[in-house]
Design a protein around this motif. Structure first.
Motif, PDB file in Angstrom:
ATOM      1  N   ASN A 137       0.916  -1.120   0.026  1.00 40.84           N
ATOM      2  CA  ASN A 137       0.035  -0.043  -0.098  1.00 40.84           C
ATOM      3  C   ASN A 137       0.985   1.335   0.014  1.00 40.84           C
ATOM      4  N   GLY A 138       0.435   2.381  -0.419  1.00 40.37           N
ATOM      5  CA  GLY A 138       1.115   3.576  -0.128  1.00 40.37           C
ATOM      6  C   GLY A 138       1.741   4.001   0.846  1.00 40.37           C
ATOM      7  N   ASP A 139       1.132   3.627   1.967  1.00 38.91           N
ATOM      8  CA  ASP A 139       1.531   4.068   3.357  1.00 38.91           C
ATOM      9  C   ASP A 139       2.389   3.162   3.920  1.00 38.91           C
ATOM     10  N   GLY A 140       2.908   2.131   3.347  1.00 39.09           N
ATOM     11  CA  GLY A 140       4.009   1.422   3.651  1.00 39.09           C
ATOM     12  C   GLY A 140       3.482  -0.037   4.074  1.00 39.09           C
ATOM     13  N   SER A 141       2.239   0.073   4.335  1.00 36.59           N
ATOM     14  CA  SER A 141       1.693  -1.326   4.697  1.00 36.59           C
ATOM     15  C   SER A 141       1.332  -2.142   3.578  1.00 36.59           C
ATOM     16  N   ARG A 160      -1.305  -5.548   1.914  1.00 37.62           N
ATOM     17  CA  ARG A 160      -2.425  -6.274   1.659  1.00 37.62           C
ATOM     18  C   ARG A 160      -2.326  -7.385   1.008  1.00 37.62           C
TER      19      ARG A 160
END
Length: 760
Positions: free
Chosen positions: A735-739, A741
């Protein structure tokens, strides 16, 4: 010691003075050839029906006195006889051929196959006929044994479309697959999407997952016994099928009337030719070839020689694309099975003997070239074996015996890697040490009547293996009971022990055709499994229904596993990556089956759980097996609308398989001290489940001229009607926030199919 004493007591009981006796018989033609699935009716005093087995055999409990028996088989004259029974009786029945040409027969009587188990101690067995396998819609419209078997209770499949079987908590390599007595080590074509069994050659299929007869062994979880056609044709017969994935052709030919005959069948996918006609190129195809010679020198003797050869071929070497030629790139991949079996059967008044020898092999070869770099990987396993079985039906009142021996030589060359060019600096030429192992077994089984309502079957198999100057042996006791509640209901119990001296080493969570087979060694011990099962069976003859409910518990020892972080790809020292531990599986299975009448099919449901424990994995804690699937259910139906039209449907529900997710990551300095590396943190092994899935398939068959000598048949339908693809794995997406999925991509959506079959 108590268990052994119990087995010996049951094996040789004092026979009760019962009022019923065993009527056993064999049904054959005038040459002595067995007629399997013959319809047998007796009046005792009510009408009762059974079907003859693969060897033309049947058994019934009948009261003393007169018994009327009637035997019928398509293409033969009906036989009626009244016999007087005053003790256990064995009779050989011969049916005469009908001379006139027969029109199509629609069977509406209570002629079932699965219900044959009801009269015996047999349980935990699924039976399929060639007709059942070819009548339901499957992937691409190509009739497939393995895909059909995956719809039965107790059987869990792997990834969608593959031919892997996971039976009662066992791994995929714990199933012994036999084709006319010869083991088959790779059951898949098209990289697992189709099985290697040509549906045209099939006579009968039995999948045994418990209450194992003592003549079977060598695997922990199941025996898949596949028998090809063994009836002698009276005239030339031709049968074929043209589908979207492959084309089949089979020819049956008598050579000497009532003595010598032969059949041959071939199958080839032509996807490569279709794509080429469209101006594209697909460098893959598979083919297989089956043949059998049947010789009946006398009424009580028969000789059969069976041959099989099948290969998958993937080759980029001859592609016409200039880009590949200019870059000097080539890739060739070939894998295949081959087997040859010779079997000689003799039938006598009170006993019969069967002697067979076979040779079977599986091998694969990968050849890659890029400029001056070359990589070659090869692996093979070859067996030469022999088996002798002696069966007796009347050595002692109410007791029948079966005994025999088996010897197998395994020659295994697991991994042979050859490299040249710059790649040889990274991957050295190497090879796993080839192994030759000898597996032997001797067995004895006794079946009989202990009390008027209680039948038993008890046996002992002594198995052993000699490899690398190391000798292993295991006693494998088997016992089963059948208690009759009434004429239509029986309770059954069984205990079995199995041993396995050969295992498959897989380089990934999903089995590939290039996985290698390897025997036990000094460090790798034989695997063993003990299983108990309790079930109730009921037949409803007027409705042609068979109902079975079974519960089982299986505990396994010395199971093969892999160390955490193990690297098996192109690893010739893979034995150091193996660990051994425990396993257990338990569950409940339900089957409702109807095999006669206009409406046929079955409903199956399985609740099961499979777990593993290794000291060096998951901190020694128990965890769910990769293909633990809690719920499996299937509805299979075929309805004969008329002589020309029939419709079929399959609905399947299956719980998702397990996987190990990443739940975090932490940073550590890189080895170069420039920047950092992110190290993933995993959850406990197999602690998260993929999504559950379900699928609906529909098919319709049309036979325009069912009464003609030349009969054609159109089969059209849709696989996965509402386009719900089953997940085949998990992809980690950032994901864009570094997390992160997870995504679960599917493999097959809605797929229409069309095929044309013919016979004359």
């Amino acid at each position: 010691m108590r268990a052994w004493g119990l087995i010996l007591i049951v094996a040789f009981p004092i026979v009760a003075n019962a009022q019923t006796f065993q009527l056993k018989g064999f049904v054959g033609d005038t040459t002595g050839a067995a007629l399997s699935s013959a319809h047998i009716q007796v009046w005792i005093p009510k009408k009762k029906s059974v079907a003859s087995g693969l060897e033309g055999d049947f058994a019934l409990s009948v009261p003393s006195g007169e018994t009327r028996i009637e035997i019928s088989y398509t293409g033969f004259k009906k036989l009626s006889r009244t016999i007087y029974v005053k003790s256990d009786t064995t009779i050989f029945f011969q049916l005469e051929n009908k001379e006139e040409e027969l029109s199509e027969v629609i069977i509406t009587a209570d002629r079932t196959f699965q219900s044959d188990q009801f009269e015996t101690t047999r349980m935990s067995t699924n039976t399929l006929s060639g007709k059942e396998i070819s009548s339901i819609p499957v992937l691409g419209g190509e009739a497939d044994l393995i895909k059909t078997l995956q719809l039965m209770p107790g059987v869990t499949k792997g990834a969608d479309g593959t031919t892997d079987l996971f039976v009662r908590g066992g791994a995929a390599d714990q199933n012994l697959v036999l084709l006319d007595g010869a083991p088959v080590y790779n059951t898949g074509h098209l990289f697992g999407f189709l099985s290697v069994f040509n549906p045209d050659i099939l006579d009968k299929v039995e999948s045994i997952s418990g209450a194992f007869p003592s003549e079977y062994g060598g695997r922990l979880s199941s025996i898949l016994d596949v028998s090809s056609k063994n009836s002698s044709p009276t005239q030339t017969k031709v049968k074929g099928n043209i589908g979207l994935l492959a084309t089949r052709l089979m020819i049956e030919q008598p050579l000497v009337k009532d003595k010598l005959s032969v059949w041959a069948a071939g199958r080839r996918t032509y996807v490569d030719q279709v794509v080429r006609a469209a101006g594209q190129e697909l460098p893959y195809y598979f083919y297989d070839f089956n043949a059998k010679i049947m010789y009946r020198p006398r009424a009580n003797s028969r000789l059969e020689i069976t041959f099989y050869e099948g290969n998958d071929v993937l080759s980029f070497a001859n592609l016409s694309r200039a880009s590949l030629r200019n870059r000097n790139i080539s890739n060739e991949f070939v894998l295949g099975n081959s087997s040859q079996t010779l079997r000689w059967d003799r039938f006598y008044k009170n006993f019969s003997s069967s002697f067979s020898i076979y040779r079977t092999a599986f091998r694969y070869s990968i050849q890659n070239t890029y400029l001056e770099n070359k990589l070659s990987v090869k692996s093979s396993i070859e067996d030469v074996g022999g088996k002798w079985v002696l069966s007796s039906d009347s050595v002692k009142k109410n007791i029948s015996f079966k005994t025999g021996i088996e010897l197998i030589q395994h020659q295994v060359a697991p991994n042979r890697i050859n490299t040249s060019g710059e790649i040889s600096e990274l991957l050295k030429t190497s090879a796993t040490i080839p192994q030759t192992s000898y597996e032997t077994s001797a067995f004895l089984q006794a079946d009989g009547l202990l009390l008027p309502k209680l039948r038993y079957s008890t046996g002992l198999r002594i198995s052993s293996a000699y490899v690398d100057q190391t000798f292993y042996y295991n006693p494998e006791p088997r016992i089963a009971f059948r208690y009759t509640l009434d004429s239509a209901t029986a309770i059954k119990f069984s205990y079995s022990r199995m041993s396995q001296y050969l295992h498959r080493v897989s380089s990934a969570a999903v089995a590939f055709p290039t996985d290698i087979w390897y025997p036990v060694t000094r460090n790798v011990k034989p695997q063993t499994a003990d299983q108990i099962a309790l079930g109730i069976q009921r037949t409803l003859p007027r409705q042609n229904l068979y109902v079975s409910v079974e519960g089982y518990y299986k505990w396994m020892n010395q199971l093969i596993g892999y160390r955490e972080g193990a690297s098996l790809l192109l690893n010739v020292n893979f034995e150091s990556q193996l660990v051994q531990g425990q396993g257990r599986g338990y569950g409940l299975e339900f089957l409702l089956k109807k095999e006669a009448g206009k409406l046929t099919g079955w409903i199956s449901y399985t609740w099961s759980k499979a777990e593993r424990q290794y000291d060096a994995v998951n901190n020694g804690q128990w965890f769910l097996a990769r293909y633990d699937r809690r719920h499996n259910a299937a509805l299979v139906m075929n309805y004969q609308l008329s002589r020309k039209w029939s419709v079929s449907t399959v609905f399947e529900f299956i719980s998702g398989s397990q996987f190990t997710p990443i739940i975090g990551q932490y940073a550590v300095p890189s080895p170069t001290l420039v920047g950092v590396d992110l190290i993933p943190v995993y959850a406990p092994i197999n602690s998260v489940k993929l999504a559950d899935t379900h699928r609906l398939d529909l098919g319709i068959k049309f036979r325009p001229k069912p009464d003609k000598k030349f009969q054609g048949e159109w089969f059209a339908g849709v696989y996965n009607v509402y386009n719900r693809a089953a997940p085949i794995g998990v992809f980690i997406m950032a994901n864009g926030d570094g997390s992160f999925r997870y995504q679960q991509p599917g493999l097959f959506g809605l797929l229409p199919f069309l095929s044309y079959g013919f016979k004359f």
